[in-house]
Write an enzyme that holds these catalytic residues in place. Structure first.
Site, PDB file in Angstrom:
ATOM      1  CB  THR A  12       2.773  -1.826   4.018  1.00 21.98           C
ATOM      2  OG1 THR A  12       3.621  -1.269   5.019  1.00 21.98           O
ATOM      3  CG2 THR A  12       3.070  -1.153   2.697  1.00 21.98           C
TER       4      THR A  12
ATOM      5  CD  GLU B 141       9.911  -3.384   1.790  1.00 25.77           C
ATOM      6  OE1 GLU B 141       9.393  -4.158   2.639  1.00 25.77           O
ATOM      7  OE2 GLU B 141      10.040  -2.179   1.989  1.00 25.77           O
TER       8      GLU B 141
HETATM    9  N1  HSE Z   1       5.907   3.680  -0.471  1.00 20.27           N
HETATM   10  C1  HSE Z   1       5.374   2.675   0.378  1.00 20.27           C
HETATM   11  C2  HSE Z   1       3.940   3.040   0.744  1.00 20.27           C
HETATM   12  C3  HSE Z   1       6.204   2.585   1.615  1.00 20.27           C
HETATM   13  O1  HSE Z   1       3.719   4.193   1.100  1.00 20.27           O
HETATM   14  O2  HSE Z   1       3.066   2.181   0.668  1.00 20.27           O
HETATM   15  C4  HSE Z   1       5.719   1.577   2.608  1.00 20.27           C
HETATM   16  O3  HSE Z   1       6.549   1.646   3.740  1.00 20.27           O
END
Ligand code: HSE
Length: 312
Positions: free
Chosen positions: A185, A133
């Site tokens: 993201t 991640e």
């Molecule tokens: N919590 C993270 C975001 C998840 O919303 O950026 C990304 O998939």
């Protein structure tokens, strides 16, 4: 020291919906569909070899691949006398907002752990997979990784130190629409405000607590009332064409509620029965057909156990 053997371990690694609307970075759940397929075995070639068996064009260099980054973190804590070959067939489109990178990273370490004779517990596996991640979005967060590995709904109370709490939930039906645009993201995080108003924070933590209580008490009305995000959605929803209309139409069709899945662009709605979840899917399709925006939909349920090892 782990001794190599001839076994191949195959896993199915599911998509996940991070945030569960109001719980930015702290809540997420796994779904039964879509999922990625992965196979891992020992190899005579030293190091990690990644074979991508799909058309997404993801890097094969383990340092640049989220599954590779997770495996490299794992291999810092285990000695093996051989290399590893990981074959990945992704069905979860990268950048879709349903935990594509988490499925790769978590699937790789769960499969490798099985190959090594289960040396590590789930919390360790989350720790390794978060390196994927970090590579994908620049930040370690576990709200896709943890539900992918634990299954069901998970609360990540803290990541330093890791504190993961599985939350029992009633059966919920999940409808997801993925408008075919890509939102990275890292980009969706970079636009967020770094300060919030106290009144908004109060409303948000009321919703998070209400959602967790609603899940534990099987209280659908409370779940529905709590599926509200006053912090993140107002900023990110501008990246998603048709967002407000999709949400409104789905609520009118009987959905309990919903919002952006992870960092988007997918939108996820929860319903208490399959018939409503299908009607919600029709509403989503109508909006995107009218906007002439290609899209995929899924009607599924929460996956209670997360990653499945297929050849046990
Ligand atoms: N919590 C993270 C975001 C998840 O919303 O950026 C990304 O998939």
């Amino acid at each position: 020291m782990v001794s190599p053997h001839n076994k191949t371990v195959s896993v199915r690694s599911p998509a996940t919906v991070a945030n569960m609307v109001c719980g930015f970075d702290v809540l997420g759940f796994a779904v039964r569909e879509p999922y990625d397929e992965m196979r891992i075995c020992f190899s005579d070639t030293p190091g990690i070899s990644i074979v991508n068996e799909d058309d997404f064009g993801l890097p094969a260099d383990p340092q640049k691949n989220v599954a590779g980054a997770a495996l490299l973190a794992m291999l810092e804590e285990v000695e093996i006398e051989a290399g590893l070959t990981l074959r990945i067939r992704k069905h979860i489109k990268p950048g879709s907002g349903v935990g594509s990178s988490a499925a790769s990273a978590a699937g790789a370490v769960v499969a490798a752990n099985h190959l090594f004779g289960n040396l590590f517990d789930k919390k360790d596996l989350v720790r390794f997979a978060m390196h994927g991640e970090k590579l994908a979005s620049g930040v370690k967060h576990a709200d896709n990784i943890a539900p992918c590995i634990y299954g069901g709904v998970t609360l990540i109370r803290s990541i330093h130190p890791l504190d993961i709490i599985p939350i029992a939930s009633p059966e919920l039906f999940v409808t997801i629409v993925h408008p075919q645009i890509e939102v990275r993201t890292a980009d969706a995080r970079s636009i967020l405000k770094q300060q919030v108003q106290l009144k908004d924070a109060i409303r948000q933590w009321g919703n998070i607590a209400g959602l967790v209580a609603g899940l534990l008490q099987n209280d659908h009305d409370l779940i529905g009332r709590s599926l509200e995000d006053v912090l993140i959605e107002p900023v990110r929803s501008i990246l998603i064409p048709g967002f407000d209309e999709v949400k409104r139409k789905c609520r009118e069709a009987g959905a309990l509620g919903g919002g952006i899945s992870g960092s988007g662009p997918s939108i996820c709605m929860l319903s208490k029965d399959a018939v409503t979840a299908k009607q919600v899917e029709q509403e989503m399709k109508c909006v995107y057909d009218r906007l002439s925006l290609p899209h995929h939909t899924y009607v599924t349920t929460i996956h209670p156990s997360g990653i499945e090892v297929m050849n046990d």
